[in-house]
Scaffold this active site. Structure first.
Site, PDB file in Angstrom:
ATOM      1  CG  ASP A  22      47.517  73.163  57.144  1.00  0.00           C
ATOM      2  OD1 ASP A  22      46.669  73.290  58.038  1.00  0.00           O
ATOM      3  OD2 ASP A  22      47.410  72.319  56.235  1.00  0.00           O
ATOM      4  CD  GLU A  67      45.789  74.615  50.232  1.00  0.00           C
ATOM      5  OE1 GLU A  67      45.991  74.007  49.167  1.00  0.00           O
ATOM      6  OE2 GLU A  67      44.919  74.277  51.056  1.00  0.00           O
TER       7      GLU A  67
END
EC number: 3.5.1.47
Length: 376
Positions: A69, A128
Site C-alpha cells: 500500500d 486507509e
C-alpha cells in the site's frame, strides 16, 4: 544498489492520503524505471495513483504477486525526526513508507534475472480510506496480469526487529461501518404521550445489539459491535424527533459479518416497529473484508521462515483492526504477515516511528521466499 534507508526517509517526508498519492507515485516510478531499464521482460503500467510492475517468466505456469500500500493518514506528525513529514496534516503513521521500501528492495533483487514464473508488484493506493484494493480489482486493473497467489506484509510496532508473525486463518478482522437513524415525533418533555421519542428507541437498540455478540456469535469466532456516536435532541425539555447512531462491526470471517449485519438490521426494524417509528439502516463494508490467509500457503510461508537462522517466525492471534488486503484475498489465495518494527507507539499514532533495522533484517529472507515460489 538502492539505499533503502534513504528511500524510506524520502517517502516518509511526502505522505499523501488515498487517491492523492501523486508525488509518491512519481517518486516510485523514478526508482522503478531506473531498476527496470533495459529489461525487456518487464512491463510497467499505472492505475490512478497506483503502479503495476510485471516481470514475465521464461516458462510461466503461474503469477505470484507482492502488494504494497502507498497512502498516508490525515495526522500531524509529532516524531521530531529530521526527516519528518513535509506535508502539513499528513503522516505515514501506519508504516506504508516501510511497505513501499520493502517492495522496492524486493523488486531490485528480482529484476536481476528472468525467473521461471511471472511476478507482479502491486503498489496500491488508498488502503486507509477508500478500499483501494477493491477499486483496483473491480476496475479491471489486474485483469491482464491476474495473480494466482498474492503476498503482503504489515508493520507491527509491538514486535521486535527480526520477528515475523502470521497464522493459517484470519490475520485482520473485517470491518463494516454502521449508520442507523430512528425517526419519530418530537414534542414537549412534559407531554411524552403526544410525542414518539426516538432517543428512547435508540437507547433500547444500543442495549439490545450487545446480545448479538453474546448470543448469536460463535464464541470461538468472535465479533465486536460498537456504537461510538449517538446524536439526538437539542435541549433538555424537548423530546427527540430523530436519533442518529454511528458505529462499527468487526468480525473474523465474512460469514460472521453477514450474520451480524443481518441480526443488527432485524433488531433495528423490530424496535422501530414496537415503538411505531421509522428506521433506516445503512451498512458499508466496502472492501474491508477479513484478511483470511490461505491455510496451505500460510503453512508454506510459516514453515519457510521458521527454518531461517536470522528471522524469528511466530504464530499469532488475529487483530480486530481492518485492512483492505482482505478484499484481494477473497478473490486470490494468499497470505499476509506482520513485520516487527519495535516502537513504543501504536499504528496511527502521531509519534509512531518504526525501527528501520527491520528492512535490512527481513528483506533477504522474504526475497528468498519469493524466489523459491517463482522458480519451482
Amino acid at each position: 544498489m538502492l539505499d533503502l534507508i534513504a528511500i524510506r526517509r524520502q517517502l516518509h517526508q511526502i505522505p499523501e492520503i488515498g487517491l492523492e498519492e501523486y508525488q509518491t507515485q512519481a517518486f516510485l516510478l523514478s526508482v522503478i524505471e531506473q531498476l527496470c531499464q533495459d529489461k525487456p521482460f518487464i512491463q510497467i503500467k499505472t492505475w490512478k495513483t497506483g503502479i503495476l510492475v510485471f516481470l514475465k517468466g521464461y516458462a510461466p505456469e503461474k503469477t505470484v504477486a507482492w502488494r504494497s500500500d502507498m497512502d498516508g493518514l490525515p495526522i500531524t506528525e509529532e516524531t521530531g525526526l529530521a526527516f519528518a513529514s513535509k506535508h502539513q496534516g499528513r503522516m505515514h503513521a501506519c508504516g506504508h513508507d516501510i511497505h513501499m521500501t520493502m517492495a522496492l528492495g524486493l523488486l531490485e533483487a528480482l529484476v536481476e534475472k528472468q525467473s521461471k514464473h511471472n511476478m507482479l508488484f502491486i503498489f496500491q493506493p488508498a488502503e486507509e480510506n477508500e478500499a483501494g484494493g477493491m477499486l483496483m480489482y473491480q476496475s479491471g486493473a489486474l485483469d491482464e496480469w491476474m495473480p494466482d497467489e498474492v503476498y503482503a506484509l504489515h508493520v507491527r510496532p509491538d514486535l521486535p526487529v527480526g520477528t515475523l508473525a502470521s497464522n493459517r486463518a484470519t490475520l485482520f478482522a473485517g470491518t463494516c461501518e454502521v449508520k442507523v437513524s430512528f425517526k419519530g415525533k418530537g414534542g414537549h418533555a412534559a407531554f411524552p404521550h403526544h410525542a414518539n421519542d426516538a432517543l428512547v428507541a435508540a437507547s433500547y437498540f444500543v442495549t439490545q445489539v450487545q446480545t448479538i455478540v453474546s448470543r448469536n456469535v460463535d464464541p470461538i469466532e468472535g465479533a465486536v459491535v460498537t456504537f461510538g456516536s449517538l446524536h439526538a435532541g437539542t435541549t433538555n425539555n424537548v423530546i427527540s424527533q430523530e436519533a442518529l447512531l454511528h458505529g462499527t462491526i468487526r468480525t473474523l470471517t465474512h460469514d460472521m459479518s453477514q450474520l451480524t449485519q443481518k441480526r443488527l438490521t432485524e433488531m433495528a426494524e423490530g424496535i422501530a416497529k414496537s415503538f411505531g417509528l421509522e428506521v433506516d439502516v445503512h451498512l458499508k463494508q466496502g472492501g474491508y473484508l477479513p484478511v483470511e490467509n490461505n491455510p496451505e500457503l500460510a503453512d508454506e510461508l510459516i514453515s519457510f521462515f521458521k527454518e531461517s537462522d536470522t528471522i524469528n517466525m511466530i504464530e499469532c492471534l488475529p487483530a480486530m483492526t481492518g485492512e483492505d488486503f482482505g478484499f484481494l484475498l477473497s478473490k486470490v489465495k494468499g497470505v499476509m504477515f506482520w513485520l516487527g518494527v519495535d516502537t513504543p507507539y501504536p499504528l496511527h499514532h502521531a509519534k509512531m516511528s518504526p525501527d528501520e533495522g527491520a528492512i535490512k533484517q527481513a528483506l533477504p529472507e522474504i526475497k528468498a521466499f519469493l524466489e523459491e515460489n517463482i522458480e519451482d
